[in-house]
Design an enzyme around this catalytic site. Structure first.
Site: not given
Lengths: 196, 222
Positions: A96, A99-101
């Site tokens: 991601c 972000c850090s999805c």
């Protein structure tokens, strides 16, 4: 000696508890959930089931969210799942960049490296270099498919089943499947753990 | 926003720390921080800025330096302060102002499991819109530079790709310049595949692909 950030988190917790905005027992329950209920062992069970049950695998690749839910996993950050299959000619890698999805119900909270600038920046421009860093060297004629899961779909990689595991039970197979393999930065080995 | 968070394709960020066990937390404070974030119920104004915008809007040097859970705590503190539920003096002393209002937690050990399991889907099964694109079609990611939150990574803008799948209709997540989600604009979201060579040039492997889910507003015919 506790770090500065540790002290700040502690201070914030006591202030919010004093104000009646947070119950410390709820915090304990959250930690317990992520330490024992929501984590990569869930995803490993999905993968092992797909390896031993061709019908489950077929449905998993067609409708991952519903098929994962059959094993009881779903909810926040797993609302719209897609499973991508590694083969001798295709290797999938999930990132991601914005972000850090990450698919929490099957993999838990993301590892530090997944959230880090080096991984997020490089996975899309140099996936083969990233894989080498993790100890995986791919032949030039293997296609790398990167999935930048920055919107609403969450991806789980179905790794290749290692050879020599034909007689193993589903439970024993699940024990071989690592978190890293389900993100696509590792392969699964017969002995468990990292394999190139 | 063309911010530091939009880092796909950047170089020079250093090596990846590849050896990490599967435990979710590697320090007590990380666990307490995550627990605190999930255990704090709704507060403050109901019209909220987009959560991801709040992270993206942190000063770049701070964004890069902060650890993940530290960034979440920073956003929580900023929100509490904006809602006048927390002061710097309280943070410095570690004690609540005796005069500050007292409430009762809305998230409790009894309802936390349900809270953590709750689905938060942005898919709009109720909205029927004709898709403008279909699988196999060639598209181009628009060259746009929105100042708010957007899900169109910079490295894809202006490049040509192919629709791989139509994921259905989802609420649009882009925000205005202040971080408030743009009003009701549900639209189709597509998985779009780009060749590595289209994105990165001839040195890339000819077989490799990069995919992302892109809202219809991000795409044009190619």
């Amino acid at each position: 000696m506790p770090s500065d950030v540790a002290l700040r988190v502690k201070a914030l917790e006591s202030i919010l508890v004093e104000k009646g905005m947070v119950d410390p027992a709820t915090i304990d329950a959250v930690i317990e959930t992520y330490e024992s209920k929501i984590g990569p062992r869930n995803g490993a069970r999905v993968i092992a089931r797909a390896w031993v049950n061709p019908d489950y695998k077929k449905r998993l690749l067609a409708d991952a969210t519903a098929t994962i839910a059959e094993l009881g996993y779903g909810g926040s950050q797993g609302e719209h799942m897609v499973v991508v299959e590694n083969t001798p000619t295709v290797h999938n890698l999930v990132v991601c960049t914005l972000c850090s999805c990450y698919p929490w119900p099957v993999l838990g909270l993301p590892p530090t490296w997944y959230k880090s600038a080096p991984y997020r920046s490089r996975a899309v421009i140099d996936p083969r270099g990233v894989l080498r860093e993790f100890g995986v060297t791919l032949a030039d004629d293997v296609q790398v498919r990167v999935w930048d899961s920055t919107a609403e779909i969450r991806y789980l990689v179905l790794p290749e089943r290692p050879s020599g595991t034909e007689g193993m039970t589903e439970e024993a197979l699940a024990a071989l499947v690592t978190r890293d393999a389900m993100v696509g930065v590792a392969k699964v080995s017969r002995s468990g753990g990292a394999a190139a | 926003m063309n911010g530091i968070h939009d880092m796909g394709g950047m170089q020079g960020m250093g090596p990846i720390e590849v050896h990490e066990d599967e435990r979710p937390f590697h320090a007590e404070w990380e666990a307490r921080a995550w627990g605190l974030i999930r255990a704090t119920g709704p507060f403050g104004p109901t019209r909220r800025r987009n959560f991801r915008y709040e992270h993206e809007n942190l000063p770049p040097a701070q964004y890069l330096q902060m650890q993940y859970y530290e960034r979440f705590i920073k956003v929580l503190v900023d929100r509490l302060m904006a809602a006048k539920l927390l002061t710097q003096a309280e943070l410095d002393s570690g004690r609540a102002d005796p005069a500050s209002p007292r409430s009762t937690p809305s998230v409790t050990p009894a309802n936390i499991a349900e809270q953590l399991a709750r689905r938060r889907s942005l898919r709009r099964e109720d909205v029927k819109i004709r898709p403008q694109f279909k699988a196999g079609q060639r598209v181009r990611a628009r060259n746009i530079n929105p100042v708010g939150h957007t899900r169109l990574p910079r490295y894809m803008r202006g490049h040509r790709g192919t629709i791989v799948a139509d994921q259905g209709v989802f609420d649009f997540q882009d925000t205005d310049a202040e971080g408030y989600t743009l009003p009701d604009r549900p639209q189709h979201v597509y998985t779009v595949g780009f060749t590595a060579r289209e994105l990165w040039g001839e040195a890339a492997n000819a077989r490799d692909m990069v995919h992302a889910e892109l809202w219809e507003d991000y795409l044009e015919r190619a």
